[in-house]
Design a protein around this motif. Structure first.
Motif, PDB file in Angstrom:
ATOM      1  N   GLU A  70       0.833  -1.206   0.000  1.00 17.49           N
ATOM      2  CA  GLU A  70       0.000   0.000   0.000  1.00 17.49           C
ATOM      3  C   GLU A  70       0.866   1.255   0.000  1.00 17.49           C
ATOM      4  N   ALA A  71       1.952   1.214   0.799  1.00 16.97           N
ATOM      5  CA  ALA A  71       2.849   2.372   0.840  1.00 16.97           C
ATOM      6  C   ALA A  71       3.558   2.557  -0.496  1.00 16.97           C
ATOM      7  N   ALA A  72       3.945   1.435  -1.143  1.00 17.31           N
ATOM      8  CA  ALA A  72       4.638   1.524  -2.432  1.00 17.31           C
ATOM      9  C   ALA A  72       3.732   2.128  -3.494  1.00 17.31           C
ATOM     10  N   HIS A  73       2.433   1.791  -3.439  1.00 15.81           N
ATOM     11  CA  HIS A  73       1.497   2.357  -4.405  1.00 15.81           C
ATOM     12  C   HIS A  73       1.344   3.864  -4.182  1.00 15.81           C
ATOM     13  N   LYS A  74       1.204   4.273  -2.929  1.00 15.36           N
ATOM     14  CA  LYS A  74       1.089   5.704  -2.627  1.00 15.36           C
ATOM     15  C   LYS A  74       2.378   6.435  -2.988  1.00 15.36           C
ATOM     16  N   GLN A  75       3.527   5.791  -2.697  1.00 14.02           N
ATOM     17  CA  GLN A  75       4.804   6.411  -3.010  1.00 14.02           C
ATOM     18  C   GLN A  75       4.971   6.598  -4.507  1.00 14.02           C
ATOM     19  N   LEU A  76       4.477   5.620  -5.282  1.00 14.97           N
ATOM     20  CA  LEU A  76       4.565   5.727  -6.732  1.00 14.97           C
ATOM     21  C   LEU A  76       3.758   6.916  -7.228  1.00 14.97           C
ATOM     22  N   THR A  77       2.568   7.089  -6.677  1.00 11.52           N
ATOM     23  CA  THR A  77       1.732   8.225  -7.068  1.00 11.52           C
ATOM     24  C   THR A  77       2.399   9.545  -6.707  1.00 11.52           C
ATOM     25  N   LEU A  78       2.988   9.599  -5.511  1.00 13.73           N
ATOM     26  CA  LEU A  78       3.623  10.833  -5.049  1.00 13.73           C
ATOM     27  C   LEU A  78       4.882  11.149  -5.838  1.00 13.73           C
ATOM     28  N   THR A  79       5.679  10.124  -6.173  1.00 10.37           N
ATOM     29  CA  THR A  79       6.908  10.391  -6.930  1.00 10.37           C
ATOM     30  C   THR A  79       6.597  10.849  -8.358  1.00 10.37           C
ATOM     31  N   GLU A  80       5.510  10.345  -8.938  1.00  9.96           N
ATOM     32  CA  GLU A  80       5.099  10.833 -10.263  1.00  9.96           C
ATOM     33  C   GLU A  80       4.741  12.320 -10.193  1.00  9.96           C
ATOM     34  N   ALA A  81       3.985  12.674  -9.162  1.00 10.54           N
ATOM     35  CA  ALA A  81       3.622  14.088  -8.986  1.00 10.54           C
ATOM     36  C   ALA A  81       4.865  14.932  -8.690  1.00 10.54           C
ATOM     37  N   ASN A  82       5.774  14.390  -7.890  1.00 11.80           N
ATOM     38  CA  ASN A  82       6.987  15.134  -7.538  1.00 11.80           C
ATOM     39  C   ASN A  82       7.853  15.399  -8.765  1.00 11.80           C
ATOM     40  N   LEU A  83       7.920  14.424  -9.692  1.00 11.12           N
ATOM     41  CA  LEU A  83       8.691  14.619 -10.914  1.00 11.12           C
ATOM     42  C   LEU A  83       8.096  15.744 -11.752  1.00 11.12           C
ATOM     43  N   GLN A  84       6.791  15.751 -11.871  1.00 11.33           N
ATOM     44  CA  GLN A  84       6.141  16.820 -12.642  1.00 11.33           C
ATOM     45  C   GLN A  84       6.418  18.195 -12.029  1.00 11.33           C
ATOM     46  N   LEU A  85       6.337  18.263 -10.710  1.00 12.28           N
ATOM     47  CA  LEU A  85       6.587  19.536 -10.036  1.00 12.28           C
ATOM     48  C   LEU A  85       8.043  19.963 -10.195  1.00 12.28           C
ATOM     49  N   ALA A  86       8.963  18.992 -10.104  1.00 14.02           N
ATOM     50  CA  ALA A  86      10.382  19.317 -10.255  1.00 14.02           C
ATOM     51  C   ALA A  86      10.673  19.836 -11.657  1.00 14.02           C
ATOM     52  N   GLN A  87      10.057  19.211 -12.664  1.00 13.08           N
ATOM     53  CA  GLN A  87      10.254  19.674 -14.036  1.00 13.08           C
ATOM     54  C   GLN A  87       9.687  21.080 -14.239  1.00 13.08           C
ATOM     55  N   GLN A  88       8.531  21.341 -13.638  1.00 15.65           N
ATOM     56  CA  GLN A  88       7.950  22.682 -13.721  1.00 15.65           C
ATOM     57  C   GLN A  88       8.854  23.709 -13.043  1.00 15.65           C
ATOM     58  N   THR A  89       9.396  23.328 -11.880  1.00 22.89           N
ATOM     59  CA  THR A  89      10.288  24.238 -11.156  1.00 22.89           C
ATOM     60  C   THR A  89      11.540  24.532 -11.969  1.00 22.89           C
ATOM     61  N   LEU A  90      12.105  23.480 -12.611  1.00 24.49           N
ATOM     62  CA  LEU A  90      13.298  23.684 -13.421  1.00 24.49           C
ATOM     63  C   LEU A  90      13.019  24.651 -14.572  1.00 24.49           C
ATOM     64  N   GLY A  91      11.868  24.482 -15.224  1.00 26.30           N
ATOM     65  CA  GLY A  91      11.525  25.401 -16.312  1.00 26.30           C
ATOM     66  C   GLY A  91      11.423  26.836 -15.819  1.00 26.30           C
ATOM     67  N   ALA A  92      10.820  26.992 -14.658  1.00 28.98           N
ATOM     68  CA  ALA A  92      10.694  28.344 -14.110  1.00 28.98           C
ATOM     69  C   ALA A  92      12.051  28.914 -13.727  1.00 28.98           C
ATOM     70  N   GLU A  93      12.923  28.120 -13.130  1.00 32.67           N
ATOM     71  CA  GLU A  93      14.249  28.593 -12.741  1.00 32.67           C
ATOM     72  C   GLU A  93      15.061  29.014 -13.953  1.00 32.67           C
ATOM     73  N   ARG A  94      14.952  28.257 -15.042  1.00 36.38           N
ATOM     74  CA  ARG A  94      15.686  28.625 -16.246  1.00 36.38           C
ATOM     75  C   ARG A  94      15.167  29.948 -16.817  1.00 36.38           C
ATOM     76  N   ALA A  95      13.850  30.124 -16.767  1.00 36.44           N
ATOM     77  CA  ALA A  95      13.281  31.391 -17.258  1.00 36.44           C
ATOM     78  C   ALA A  95      13.743  32.564 -16.400  1.00 36.44           C
ATOM     79  N   LEU A  96      13.784  32.357 -15.072  1.00 35.55           N
ATOM     80  CA  LEU A  96      14.244  33.409 -14.173  1.00 35.55           C
ATOM     81  C   LEU A  96      15.729  33.710 -14.375  1.00 35.55           C
ATOM     82  N   ARG A  97      16.494  32.640 -14.696  1.00 36.79           N
ATOM     83  CA  ARG A  97      17.909  32.880 -14.954  1.00 36.79           C
ATOM     84  C   ARG A  97      18.092  33.740 -16.195  1.00 36.79           C
ATOM     85  N   GLU A  98      17.291  33.441 -17.236  1.00 32.53           N
ATOM     86  CA  GLU A  98      17.389  34.251 -18.450  1.00 32.53           C
ATOM     87  C   GLU A  98      17.036  35.696 -18.160  1.00 32.53           C
ATOM     88  N   ALA A  99      16.138  35.879 -17.186  1.00 34.55           N
ATOM     89  CA  ALA A  99      15.737  37.247 -16.830  1.00 34.55           C
ATOM     90  C   ALA A  99      16.695  37.861 -15.825  1.00 34.55           C
TER      91      ALA A  99
END
Length: 475
Positions: A403-432
């Motif tokens: 049960e924990a592995a299933h929840k962890q899988l869901t959370l890590t998928e969401a965490n990857l999406q958030l990390a990718q979004q954060t990276l895109g924003a950081e790169r945009a801020l760096r350009e600025a």
């Protein structure tokens, strides 16, 4: 010779395409532990046949010739005796589970004799050989110990239980083999994915290095940022080396389990199934595990065997009392036909009835064996109860992990999406010009960590499923 070597080298370099199902089938066919378990079952089958052999009928044939010359003194003087005999014996005997011994024997004896009085020279000699035929049937019954059929069959039942234990252990080794192979397959896939992620991280770090170097040359970033990005490239390459080494070790472990030589190139053709929401019925899983777990089945058989051995040892404390009934027919004539005819006419019958009682005065041997069997039975019962508790605990723990592995899988998928979004924003801020390169590098590392965590979560989910099925005995 050189073309052959080139051919062998090329052949050995051919990658082995392996699906998940093929890995399991190959492991079952080649695993040496499983083969050894099969031999244990074969040995138990042989022991059962041998145990049943005690009740097989036994045929015996015997022949012997005897001749002697003797001298003796009688009331009428010295006598010189000569005696010759030839004997044939055929019989059948069988021991029954009721503690009964049955014997049937046919015996024919051919004799010749000669007597000579030394003082007078008088000779008495058989003109023709004499024949004696004897057919005897006897039944011996063990009255006290032998009256209990279960005690007489204890050897066979023990062999049957040994056979069942060997079969249960074979199933346990089969389950463990499947679990080990499945774990190795998905672990190899996970470590390969992590190596891919590490390789992607190197490419990303080098691309980031190129961008930062260009901006430093343009004066848009401080020179210190070049050192930071160079360090990130070195670290990414070091992580890639470690990931490749870990993946190679996992591949070799899988190859050994399926009976291949380490170093063989592998193509894993099966991807893990997409996890679905899990709704686990704990009580149902516990019931299945208690019923199907082969180690528990083996423990129950051992407990049953120990209890039956205790009961048998208790019964064998009784004294031994045997009763024997014997009946025979005899024929004595100058020819074999005549002797046989007289035998079947029943003119010379003989019979006897007797008993024998054997009582050990202190009976320490039987009492000691009973005490040992009693202790073994108690220990077997305790071992079974403890194993049941351990199995239930392991099942509950594995359900929580799944049960924990299933929840962890869901959370890590969401965490990857958030990390990718954060990276895109950081790169945009760096350009600025609103953040420094250090912040971008940290976001890149966060994306890499999130990818690794996602692959680890996928692997952990697969391994949790496998271990739960192994505990249930349903792999």
């Amino acid at each position: 010779m050189i073309p052959v070597l080139i051919f062998l080298s090329t052949a050995s370099a051919e990658p082995l395409t392996l699906s998940y199902e093929q890995a399991l089938e190959t492991a079952l066919a080649r695993n040496p532990s499983l083969y050894g378990a099969k031999l244990d079952v074969d040995a138990a089958d042989g022991a059962l046949i041998a145990a049943k052999g005690i009740y097989d009928p036994m045929a015996n044939l015997n022949t012997n010739t005897n001749q002697f010359t003797s001298e003796s003194t009688r009331e009428f003087g010295e006598v010189l005796s000569e005696f010759k005999s030839l004997n044939w014996t055929a019989g059948v005997s069988q021991f029954l589970p009721t503690g009964t011994q049955i014997d049937l024997e046919w015996q024919t004896t051919k004799t010749r004799f000669k007597y000579e009085l030394r003082e007078t020279g008088f000779i008495v000699e058989s003109e023709e050989p004499l024949f004696e035929s004897r057919m005897v049937a006897s039944i011996t019954q063990n009255i006290l110990e032998g009256h209990r059929l279960a005690s007489n069959l204890e050897g066979i039942r023990q062999a049957v239980r040994s056979q069942s234990i060997a079969s249960a252990m074979q199933r346990a080794i089969r389950q463990q083999t499947l679990a080990d192979t499945a774990s190795a397959y998905w672990n190899t896939r996970t470590t390969r994915k992590m190596a891919d992620i590490a390789s992607l991280a190197v490419e990303t770090a080098k691309e980031e290095q190129r961008i930062v170097l260009a901006q430093v040359e343009q004066g848009r970033l401080a020179p210190v940022e070049k050192s930071r990005v160079d360090a990130s490239v070195v670290q990414a390459e070091l992580d890639l080396l470690n990931a490749i080494d870990t993946a190679a070790g996992a591949e070799d472990a899988l190859l050994v389990l399926i009976g291949e030589l380490p170093g063989q190139k592998l193509i894993l053709s099966t991807d893990p199934a997409t996890p679905v929401p899990v709704e686990l019925d704990l009580k149902s899983i516990e019931t299945i595990a208690l019923e199907n777990n082969p180690e528990l089945q083996s423990s129950r058989i051992r407990e049953e065997a120990a209890e039956m051995a205790r009961t048998d040892a208790k019964h064998r404390r009784l004294p031994q009392l045997d009763m024997t009934v014997r009946y025979g027919l005899v024929g004595y004539e100058p020819s074999t036909d005549g002797a046989a005819q007289e035998l079947f006419e029943g003119e010379l019958p003989e019979w006897s009835v007797g008993g024998n009682l054997s009582v050990p005065l202190l009976n320490r041997a039987d009492r000691g064996q009973y005490m040992t069997a009693q202790a073994n039975a108690a220990k077997a019962r305790s071992d079974r109860e403890n194993l049941e508790r351990q199995t239930l605990s392991q099942v509950r723990d594995q359900v929580r992990k799944l049960e924990a592995a299933h929840k962890q899988l869901t959370l890590t998928e969401a965490n990857l999406q958030l990390a990718q979004q954060t990276l895109g924003a950081e790169r945009a801020l760096r350009e600025a010009g609103r953040v420094i390169q250090k912040d971008v590098l940290e976001s890149i590392a966060a994306v890499d960590d999130a990818r690794i965590a996602l692959e680890q979560a996928r692997g952990a989910y697969q391994l949790a499923l496998i271990e739960l099925e192994r505990l249930k005995g349903t792999l």
